[in-house]
Design a protein around this motif. Structure first.
Motif, PDB file in Angstrom:
ATOM      1  N   GLU A 125      51.941  40.785  54.094  1.00  0.00           N
ATOM      2  CA  GLU A 125      51.447  42.083  53.421  1.00  0.00           C
ATOM      3  C   GLU A 125      52.640  42.148  52.063  1.00  0.00           C
ATOM      4  N   VAL A 126      53.946  41.829  52.442  1.00  0.00           N
ATOM      5  CA  VAL A 126      54.798  41.991  51.423  1.00  0.00           C
ATOM      6  C   VAL A 126      54.677  41.041  50.047  1.00  0.00           C
ATOM      7  N   ILE A 127      53.853  40.120  50.445  1.00  0.00           N
ATOM      8  CA  ILE A 127      53.690  39.160  49.331  1.00  0.00           C
ATOM      9  C   ILE A 127      52.289  39.765  48.539  1.00  0.00           C
ATOM     10  N   ALA A 128      51.433  40.157  49.337  1.00  0.00           N
ATOM     11  CA  ALA A 128      50.377  40.844  48.731  1.00  0.00           C
ATOM     12  C   ALA A 128      50.726  42.198  47.840  1.00  0.00           C
ATOM     13  N   LYS A 129      51.340  42.878  48.443  1.00  0.00           N
ATOM     14  CA  LYS A 129      51.802  44.225  47.816  1.00  0.00           C
ATOM     15  C   LYS A 129      52.459  43.721  46.576  1.00  0.00           C
ATOM     16  N   GLN A 130      53.481  42.743  46.329  1.00  0.00           N
ATOM     17  CA  GLN A 130      54.003  42.125  45.018  1.00  0.00           C
ATOM     18  C   GLN A 130      53.111  41.617  43.849  1.00  0.00           C
ATOM     19  N   ILE A 131      52.113  40.851  44.755  1.00  0.00           N
ATOM     20  CA  ILE A 131      51.066  40.530  43.927  1.00  0.00           C
ATOM     21  C   ILE A 131      50.232  41.610  42.965  1.00  0.00           C
ATOM     22  N   ILE A 132      49.868  42.549  43.784  1.00  0.00           N
ATOM     23  CA  ILE A 132      49.208  43.810  43.452  1.00  0.00           C
ATOM     24  C   ILE A 132      50.054  44.653  42.391  1.00  0.00           C
ATOM     25  N   GLU A 133      51.181  44.721  42.656  1.00  0.00           N
ATOM     26  CA  GLU A 133      52.010  45.758  41.791  1.00  0.00           C
ATOM     27  C   GLU A 133      52.556  45.063  40.348  1.00  0.00           C
ATOM     28  N   THR A 134      52.587  43.639  40.398  1.00  0.00           N
ATOM     29  CA  THR A 134      52.783  42.691  39.284  1.00  0.00           C
ATOM     30  C   THR A 134      51.717  42.515  38.147  1.00  0.00           C
ATOM     31  N   GLU A 135      50.587  43.025  38.770  1.00  0.00           N
ATOM     32  CA  GLU A 135      49.447  42.797  37.935  1.00  0.00           C
ATOM     33  C   GLU A 135      49.162  43.756  36.975  1.00  0.00           C
ATOM     34  N   ASP A 136      49.246  43.449  35.506  1.00  0.00           N
ATOM     35  CA  ASP A 136      49.119  44.429  34.563  1.00  0.00           C
ATOM     36  C   ASP A 136      47.542  44.570  34.097  1.00  0.00           C
ATOM     37  N   ASP A 137      46.840  43.750  34.188  1.00  0.00           N
ATOM     38  CA  ASP A 137      45.164  44.132  34.082  1.00  0.00           C
ATOM     39  C   ASP A 137      44.780  45.089  34.770  1.00  0.00           C
ATOM     40  N   MET A 138      44.708  46.348  34.725  1.00  0.00           N
ATOM     41  CA  MET A 138      44.365  47.126  35.836  1.00  0.00           C
ATOM     42  C   MET A 138      42.749  47.038  35.909  1.00  0.00           C
ATOM     43  N   ALA A 139      42.243  46.802  34.880  1.00  0.00           N
ATOM     44  CA  ALA A 139      40.718  46.554  35.037  1.00  0.00           C
ATOM     45  C   ALA A 139      40.458  45.415  35.995  1.00  0.00           C
ATOM     46  N   TYR A 140      41.116  44.146  35.898  1.00  0.00           N
ATOM     47  CA  TYR A 140      40.729  43.057  36.543  1.00  0.00           C
ATOM     48  C   TYR A 140      41.460  43.319  38.087  1.00  0.00           C
ATOM     49  N   LEU A 141      42.322  44.068  38.288  1.00  0.00           N
ATOM     50  CA  LEU A 141      42.942  44.355  39.526  1.00  0.00           C
ATOM     51  C   LEU A 141      41.885  45.119  40.277  1.00  0.00           C
ATOM     52  N   LEU A 142      41.431  46.252  39.733  1.00  0.00           N
ATOM     53  CA  LEU A 142      40.410  47.297  40.399  1.00  0.00           C
ATOM     54  C   LEU A 142      39.006  46.503  40.682  1.00  0.00           C
ATOM     55  N   GLY A 143      38.572  45.818  39.917  1.00  0.00           N
ATOM     56  CA  GLY A 143      37.411  45.258  39.806  1.00  0.00           C
ATOM     57  C   GLY A 143      37.259  43.856  40.735  1.00  0.00           C
ATOM     58  N   GLU A 144      38.248  43.009  40.302  1.00  0.00           N
ATOM     59  CA  GLU A 144      38.123  41.506  41.111  1.00  0.00           C
ATOM     60  C   GLU A 144      39.089  41.419  42.022  1.00  0.00           C
ATOM     61  N   VAL A 145      40.019  42.005  42.338  1.00  0.00           N
ATOM     62  CA  VAL A 145      41.137  41.702  43.343  1.00  0.00           C
ATOM     63  C   VAL A 145      40.873  42.575  44.485  1.00  0.00           C
ATOM     64  N   LEU A 146      40.705  43.987  44.042  1.00  0.00           N
ATOM     65  CA  LEU A 146      40.835  44.955  45.014  1.00  0.00           C
ATOM     66  C   LEU A 146      39.395  45.235  45.776  1.00  0.00           C
ATOM     67  N   LEU A 147      38.393  45.327  44.705  1.00  0.00           N
ATOM     68  CA  LEU A 147      37.090  45.879  44.980  1.00  0.00           C
ATOM     69  C   LEU A 147      35.971  44.691  45.263  1.00  0.00           C
ATOM     70  N   LYS A 148      36.244  43.586  44.648  1.00  0.00           N
ATOM     71  CA  LYS A 148      35.125  42.511  44.811  1.00  0.00           C
ATOM     72  C   LYS A 148      35.150  42.175  46.397  1.00  0.00           C
ATOM     73  N   ARG A 149      33.857  41.848  46.829  1.00  0.00           N
ATOM     74  CA  ARG A 149      33.748  41.255  48.050  1.00  0.00           C
ATOM     75  C   ARG A 149      33.831  39.855  48.406  1.00  0.00           C
TER      76      ARG A 149
END
Length: 616
Positions: A125-149
């Motif tokens: 969980e700690v590593i996943a949180k740091q990867i999420i918070e260090t991602e600058d490209d918000m469109a990529y974070l939302l579309g590919e990392v968090l919401l892609k199945r």
């Protein structure tokens, strides 16, 4: 209202200039190829191997979760982020949640190493949180990392696709849920800024009209899929339901006739029952929870009240049977009042205070299972003993008295007087022993369990609330109905659309009819939501013009921030020289200073020795 809506559609189409300009802007990203489940599984196996090497033994959880941890360093996070390479980089966070699930399952099976596996699960969980918070490209974070199945391979078969947002809620991953990127994603889903693609429901795309400042552009029945608006309707319907009940229970009809208020009350109940049954049919047994059972109990009491009322109406107006069944109907109706008011808490959990209390109650109910299991065993044992003492003379006469006395003891009101002549001295001794076990031992265990549950939740109140809010959002987003008819409006869908039209009407025509009906039903609310979204569009447009985030809010301390230049006035340099180094502990810093001093001392000694040799 439907005519107004179609006029709004026409107005929208007439704005050709706006549409042409919008067409020149980039729209939804192209549909990316799904990542093969085998590739995702390999990434997860790489991360599992890494976590087993990073945490080879039992470690304090605080050492893993604290900021600037010397265990989960930036190099460990960077290595984990590259576990999928450039091709499968987006699935790393999902794979980390899968690895967390593996470690949790392993901790349950291997109790001798449970602490190690739980520490590794926390590290995921700690590593996943740091990867999420260090991602600058918000469109990529939302579309590919968090919401892609993504899917993995289990038992030789591909699992059901899921995304990070869903998986974090299912695993109750508070650390991941509490990350800033995750909360931004939940906020966009809650507001309806991210919506499911009409062609592919597994994808989420931006709501294109969130910057459209025209009123009628937002007067759209499809916007009722937005979680925030669904929640508003549910709260409104619950309040109306409560008002109907209050009128019905306080305006008794001696003749037993149904009035309009009671008719609406039972009609609402039918809608809620149909909604519960449809969800149970779609989701299955996993849909059953505390609140489903709570609501089902309320609906069952109202169903009994309605049935007894119908039985009363079948008798003559002046008959005693009609009066008796009518009184019974009102008794059931009045008996359900606590459930009616308690049900309101289910829809107020979006407010932080109620949300945290709901989590506390849920955990307390789960902890109570241990108490009631032990209590049941003890009750059966002592009841058998009391019944055995009563039937010594082959005449069992005191069962009701014994059961009542045992229940009074559970409610901390024991009655010892009745046992003076109950198989003396065994009856009184046995009741004393039972009272001691229940009131001193078991009830104190229950109090301790409740205290522990309350302390655990309140210590993490913010994270628990965010997890509850995310879960509520995902309830609206996960597999939504094509046409949203919130109870009791689902009765209109069932009896006015599905039964008479769906089985023979073409899909396109049926969808158009649904749009007409939804526009008519929700038109008062759509006027409110359209006004809200119009104001919101002006704010989004202003933020884009300033180059800020779409949901940015200008705080008081940001108003003059652009007029300050801390580098030119020397303030930034002074702050840089005085700030502490949080990445290195105080003891390590002191040791580092001592090492520098020893190095200088060694250098001086060598210089003195060199001068002595030169002098000789």
């Amino acid at each position: 209202m439907a005519r107004w809506w179609w006029q709004g559609r026409g107005q929208e189409l007439s704005a050709s200039v706006h549409d042409h300009l919008e067409a020149l802007l980039p729209h939804d990203p192209p549909i990316a190829q799904p990542v093969p489940p085998k590739a995702v599984t390999i990434v997860a196996l790489r991360l599992k191997y890494q976590l087993e090497a990073v945490i080879p033994c039992e470690l304090p959880i605080d050492e893993i979760t604290r900021s600037h941890s010397h265990i989960i360093t930036k190099y460990v996070v960077k290595t984990a982020a590259n576990a999928g390479g450039d091709e499968h980089r987006a699935c790393v966070v999902f794979a980390l949640l899968i690895v967390k699930k593996w470690f949790k399952a392993q901790a349950g099976r291997e109790l001798w190493d449970a602490d190690v596996h739980n520490a590794r699960a926390t590290a995921c969980e700690v590593i996943a949180k740091q990867i999420i918070e260090t991602e600058d490209d918000m469109a990529y974070l939302l579309g590919e990392v968090l919401l892609k199945r993504y899917s993995i391979v289990e038992g030789g078969e591909d699992t059901k696709p899921a995304n990070v947002v869903e998986r974090a809620v299912d695993l109750h991953a508070l650390t991941v849920i509490g990350s800033s990127g995750y909360q931004k994603c939940i906020s966009h889903l809650w507001r309806g800024w991210l919506v499911q693609d009409g062609d592919d429901p597994s994808r989420f795309v931006d709501y294109r009209k969130k910057v459209d400042t025209r009123f009628w552009a937002h007067f759209d029945p499809d916007r009722m899929r937005v979680p925030r608006y669904q929640n508003m309707v549910q709260i409104l319907m619950s309040l109306i339901y409560l008002v109907l009940y209050s009128f019905a229970v306080n305006t008794i009809n001696p003749t037993g006739d149904l009035d309009i208020v009671e008719g609406l009350l039972y009609l609402f109940t039918l809608g809620f029952v149909c909604d519960e049954l449809s969800k149970l049919w779609k989701v299955g047994i996993y849909y059953i929870s505390f609140w489903n059972t709570f609501n089902s109990t309320l609906y069952a009491l109202l169903a009994v009240s309605f049935i007894t009322r119908m039985i009363a109406l079948s008798h003559d107006v002046h008959s005693g049977q009609r009066k008796r069944f009518n009184e019974m109907s009102y008794n059931f109706l009045a008996f359900s009042a606590p459930l009616f008011w308690g049900r309101l808490c289910l829809y107020l959990d979006t407010f932080r205070f109620f949300g945290v209390m709901m989590v506390v109650m849920k955990v307390m109910m789960r902890e109570s299972i241990i108490f009631f299991a032990m209590l049941f065993i003890i009750l059966v044992g002592f009841l058998q003993a009391f019944v055995g003492l009563d039937q010594v003379d082959n005449n069992v006469t005191a069962v009701s008295f014994v059961v009542k006395s045992m229940l009074n003891a559970i409610m901390t009101s024991p009655d010892f007087d009745g046992f003076d002549n109950y198989a003396p001295p065994f009856g009184l001794i046995l009741y004393y022993l039972y009272t001691f076990v229940v009131m001193v031992v078991l009830l104190n265990i229950l109090i301790a369990l409740y205290n522990s549950a309350y302390a655990d939740i309140t210590d993490n109140a913010a994270d628990e609330y965010m997890a509850l809010f995310a879960q509520k959002t995902m309830q609206f987003v996960r597999a939504p109905d094509e046409n949203v008819f919130i109870a009791p409006f689902n009765l209109v869908e069932i009896f006015g659309l599905v039964i008479p039209f769906e089985w023979w009407m073409s899909r396109k025509t049926y969808a158009r009819v649904n749009d007409y009906v939804m526009a008519g039903i929700y038109s008062p609310l759509l006027l409110v939501t359209a006004f809200m979204e119009k104001r919101q569009a002006f704010a989004v447009h202003s933020n884009r013009r300033r180059g800020a985030e779409e949901d940015d809010v200008v705080e008081p301390w940001e108003e003059l921030e652009g007029e300050c230049d801390f580098k030119d006035d020397g303030w930034a340099e002074r702050v840089e020289g005085s700030k502490p180094n949080l990445e290195v502990g105080a003891a390590v810093r002191e040791v580092g200073k001592l090492r520098d001093e020893v190095r200088e001392l060694k250098k001086l000694i060598l210089e003195l020795k060199g001068d002595e040799r030169d002098g000789n």
